[in-house]
Write a protein that holds these residues in place. Structure first.
Motif, PDB file in Angstrom:
ATOM      1  N   TYR A 261      27.888  50.113 -19.891  1.00  0.00           N
ATOM      2  CA  TYR A 261      27.859  48.919 -19.036  1.00  0.00           C
ATOM      3  C   TYR A 261      27.679  49.361 -17.592  1.00  0.00           C
ATOM      4  N   VAL A 262      26.729  48.733 -16.884  1.00  0.00           N
ATOM      5  CA  VAL A 262      26.528  49.013 -15.458  1.00  0.00           C
ATOM      6  C   VAL A 262      26.453  47.685 -14.719  1.00  0.00           C
ATOM      7  N   LYS A 263      27.335  47.501 -13.756  1.00  0.00           N
ATOM      8  CA  LYS A 263      27.300  46.332 -12.875  1.00  0.00           C
ATOM      9  C   LYS A 263      26.541  46.716 -11.612  1.00  0.00           C
ATOM     10  N   ILE A 264      25.462  45.967 -11.297  1.00  0.00           N
ATOM     11  CA  ILE A 264      24.729  46.171 -10.040  1.00  0.00           C
ATOM     12  C   ILE A 264      25.137  45.030  -9.116  1.00  0.00           C
ATOM     13  N   LYS A 265      25.959  45.325  -8.114  1.00  0.00           N
ATOM     14  CA  LYS A 265      26.549  44.300  -7.266  1.00  0.00           C
ATOM     15  C   LYS A 265      25.591  43.802  -6.195  1.00  0.00           C
ATOM     16  N   THR A 266      24.714  44.679  -5.734  1.00  0.00           N
ATOM     17  CA  THR A 266      23.798  44.339  -4.650  1.00  0.00           C
ATOM     18  C   THR A 266      22.622  45.309  -4.682  1.00  0.00           C
ATOM     19  N   PHE A 267      21.523  44.920  -4.040  1.00  0.00           N
ATOM     20  CA  PHE A 267      20.399  45.828  -3.823  1.00  0.00           C
ATOM     21  C   PHE A 267      20.263  46.164  -2.339  1.00  0.00           C
ATOM     22  N   GLU A 268      21.298  45.867  -1.563  1.00  0.00           N
ATOM     23  CA  GLU A 268      21.274  46.209  -0.134  1.00  0.00           C
ATOM     24  C   GLU A 268      21.718  47.648   0.052  1.00  0.00           C
ATOM     25  N   ASP A 296      24.478  44.275 -15.733  1.00  0.00           N
ATOM     26  CA  ASP A 296      25.064  43.003 -15.291  1.00  0.00           C
ATOM     27  C   ASP A 296      24.719  42.783 -13.823  1.00  0.00           C
ATOM     28  N   VAL A 297      23.892  41.767 -13.537  1.00  0.00           N
ATOM     29  CA  VAL A 297      23.523  41.470 -12.144  1.00  0.00           C
ATOM     30  C   VAL A 297      24.037  40.100 -11.726  1.00  0.00           C
ATOM     31  N   ARG A 298      25.046  39.591 -12.399  1.00  0.00           N
ATOM     32  CA  ARG A 298      25.604  38.299 -12.020  1.00  0.00           C
ATOM     33  C   ARG A 298      26.163  38.346 -10.600  1.00  0.00           C
ATOM     34  N   SER A 299      25.899  37.290  -9.855  1.00  0.00           N
ATOM     35  CA  SER A 299      26.378  37.137  -8.469  1.00  0.00           C
ATOM     36  C   SER A 299      25.832  38.201  -7.531  1.00  0.00           C
ATOM     37  N   ASN A 300      24.765  38.892  -7.924  1.00  0.00           N
ATOM     38  CA  ASN A 300      24.082  39.832  -7.027  1.00  0.00           C
ATOM     39  C   ASN A 300      23.189  39.016  -6.101  1.00  0.00           C
ATOM     40  N   ALA A 301      23.534  38.994  -4.810  1.00  0.00           N
ATOM     41  CA  ALA A 301      22.834  38.136  -3.849  1.00  0.00           C
ATOM     42  C   ALA A 301      21.491  38.685  -3.409  1.00  0.00           C
TER      43      ALA A 301
END
Length: 624
Positions: A261-268, A296-301
């Motif tokens: 599992y990898v969560k990507i929180k942002t691309f900034e 998981d890219v949920r809530s990634n702005a």
């Protein structure tokens, strides 16, 4: 007080005008004291679906120090200020920009308890009256009155770049949520960010960005990202992590299969550092979780489009075609591009503007030849051109060979829309949607003063002339719209978003126990997919050939390329050695070795099997 009331009325009119455009990238942000100020209630509200598929509204967090005999995490809210809570969300969502119903509703939900005053007005009411069920299955309702609170110093700082694509209100919300309800996670991220900043000051290259200097991998714990503000990850053999939002390792274990599992929180952040860290994580996952990976890219702005699109190559053997971006074909944009084309072609005649030409022209040069053609054709937009260099999007190739599933929601926005579109367009894997689609922010965004005015001032004469905004007010615009590629070529992402291939409805256990039902569901999806392996153990140059020692599994045929030209075809035999001849012409200049693995598959509806590209490894040709 009269002045404040007048200011609020003015800002209210502008916010409503921008909201009616339905595009979050085209935004208006208030000046101080509203900017970097938030209003919040002492709890967080989220939705789940019960067994009858009815929406329920659950309190999932309360502020540290807030205590009450019955109002706590886990209670269900039924009414808000005397009306059904669903109706209260719908009313709030009417005044929020959003391209599709799912995005509007989710952003309305977020603003129920947290509102950034940079992009919305303060709440009309000083307190809210909430009716709730204290215990599951109980019909007894309670009422509590809670005041709104205010805090400052939690606003958004945005990187200025034509490839920047971020939803400011969603980024504001993500920051506030961490500060209020995940303070340990926030402190860890800030500590490591400060360490990277200090390291960046020691090397000229890294001075460009505090993200550019990452912690060396040997100093990073096995399941701790060097960029914790960007990545969070776990696999079935990992140790439990007490950090907020961490996935329990046992959820990723299924029979004899191992998942990650990898969560990507942002691309900034710095695109190269994000790429390198994602590659490192995937290399770990290839060993520890070869049977499937949940992204998981949920809530990634959102963030940097280049950073988002460059990651895709690491997940697929296919060549990546970056999304195509278009300018609106308006008279003003035609004048801007024509003027920049003139200046760029006659640099010696405009030496006084040379520095500014060098700064601005690269952002528009790809479209210099388009405006006359599109004017003649009557097209509403210029031709599509990529913002991500196609060579950069394919410079490394596949690293992870197991099946991949992408988890999205309606708060997956901006560059995350672009990432999800590329994931789907290149058929990398299934998209599991807790909402029906992503947020629908398929555009690159420029700020008015910092980018449009500063870059174009003195170079082009736009009528009426662009002026800096007064009093700390800021605006941003969706300057270019993206279009999809591959099987969805030409389709827009803006407003529509990326539709999921497998819908999923969030459960109460998912909210209270970090994916308790969602993660096993995704693992079951991955377990049905085929897994492949293509590992080059060693490759050396011997005389007029390259000697390769490698392993493969579930692959039938191998084709080896030198600088794009096929040089050897062989049957895959598990562990084997290959001698790949170098071409006679240009032997000394050969640079790239690529090994493609093909498996026999029968297309849907057909009994005849065909070779399908399933894995690829890209390597540098060893020097003598």
């Amino acid at each position: 007080l009269g002045q404040i009331s007048s200011d609020l009325a003015f800002h209210s009119e502008l916010l409503q005008a921008f909201a009616e455009l339905r595009d979050v990238h085209t935004s208006y942000r208030l000046p101080p004291p509203y900017s970097k100020t938030i209003a919040f209630l002492p709890f967080f509200l989220q939705i789940y679906f019960d067994r009858k598929h009815h929406r329920r509204f659950l309190v999932t967090n309360v502020l540290p120090g807030f205590t009450h005999p019955s109002f706590q995490a886990g209670v269900e809210v039924t009414q808000w200020n005397g009306m059904p809570v669903r109706r209260a969300v719908d009313l709030l969502a009417e005044h929020i920009p959003g391209g599709n119903p799912a995005a509007k509703f989710l952003r309305g939900m977020m603003r129920m308890t947290v509102r950034s005053l940079a992009s919305t007005l303060p709440p009309d009411e000083e307190v809210v009256f909430i009716r709730y069920l204290a215990r599951e299955g109980s019909a007894e309702e309670h009422i509590i009155q809670l005041p709104w609170f205010a805090g400052s110093g939690m606003g958004t700082d945005l990187r200025e770049s034509i490839s920047n694509s971020v939803c400011e209100p969603l980024k504001d919300f993500a920051i506030v949520r961490k500060v209020l309800w995940c303070p340990d996670e926030w402190k860890q991220e800030q500590t490591l960010y400060a360490q990277r900043t200090r390291s960046a000051q020691r090397t000229p290259y890294a001075q460009q960005s505090p993200y550019a200097q990452q912690t060396p991998s040997k100093q990073v714990a096995p399941l701790t990202s060097a960029l914790p503000d960007v990545f969070q990850f776990q696999h079935s053999g990992g140790a439990p992590d007490q950090l907020h939002g961490a996935i329990e390792p046992s959820l990723l274990a299924r029979a004899d299969k191992r998942f990650g599992y990898v969560k990507i929180k942002t691309f900034e952040g710095d695109a190269d550092s994000i790429f390198d860290e994602f590659k490192r994580i995937l290399q770990l996952m290839q060993s520890a979780a070869p049977d499937g990976l949940i992204l998981d890219v949920r809530s990634n702005a959102g963030g940097d489009i280049n950073a988002a699109e460059r990651l895709l190559q690491l997940l697929t053997p296919a060549a990546i075609t970056p999304a195509q971006f278009h300018f609106a074909n308006t008279p003003a944009m035609q004048d801007v591009i024509a003027r920049l084309q003139e200046l760029d072609s006659d640099r010696l005649g405009h030496l006084k503007l040379l520095e500014q030409i060098n700064e601005v022209a690269p952002y528009f040069r790809q479209w210099f030849s388009d405006t006359l053609e599109t004017v003649a054709s009557g097209s509403l937009t210029t031709s599509g051109r990529p913002l991500t260099d196609p060579e950069t999007a394919n410079d490394t190739g596949q690293v992870y060979y197991g099946p991949v599933a992408l988890v999205i929601d309606a708060a997956s926005y901006s560059a995350t829309d672009t990432f999800a579109a590329g994931f789907q367009d290149h058929r990398i894997g299934e998209i599991i949607g807790v909402d029906d689609n992503t947020g629908g922010g398929g555009a690159s965004r420029w700020s008015h003063t910092q980018e449009l005015v500063e870059r174009l001032k003195g170079v082009v004469n736009v009528q009426p002339p662009l002026q800096p905004l007064p009093a700390g007010v800021s605006m941003a615009f969706a300057l270019q719209r993206s279009a999809r590629v591959g099987p969805n070529a030409g389709d827009p992402v803006e407003d529509i978003g990326v539709k999921c291939s497998i819908p999923y409805r969030i459960t109460k256990a998912d909210l209270l126990d970090f994916g308790w039902d969602l993660i096993p569901f995704a693992c079951r999806v991955l377990a049905k997919k085929s897994t492949y392996r293509l590992e080059v153990i060693q490759h050396t140059r011997k005389g007029r050939a390259i000697q390769v020692s490698m392993k493969s599994s579930h692959i039938d045929c191998l084709v080896c390329f030198i600088d794009g030209h096929p040089e050897l075809t062989a049957r895959a035999r598990g562990r084997q050695s290959l001698r790949i001849p170098l071409p006679e012409s240009g032997r000394s200049a050969a640079r790239e070795l690529r090994i493609n693995g093909y498996a026999l598959h029968a297309p849907r509806g057909s009994r005849r099997k065909e070779l399908t590209l399933v894995a690829s490894a890209k390597l540098k040709v060893p020097r003598r």
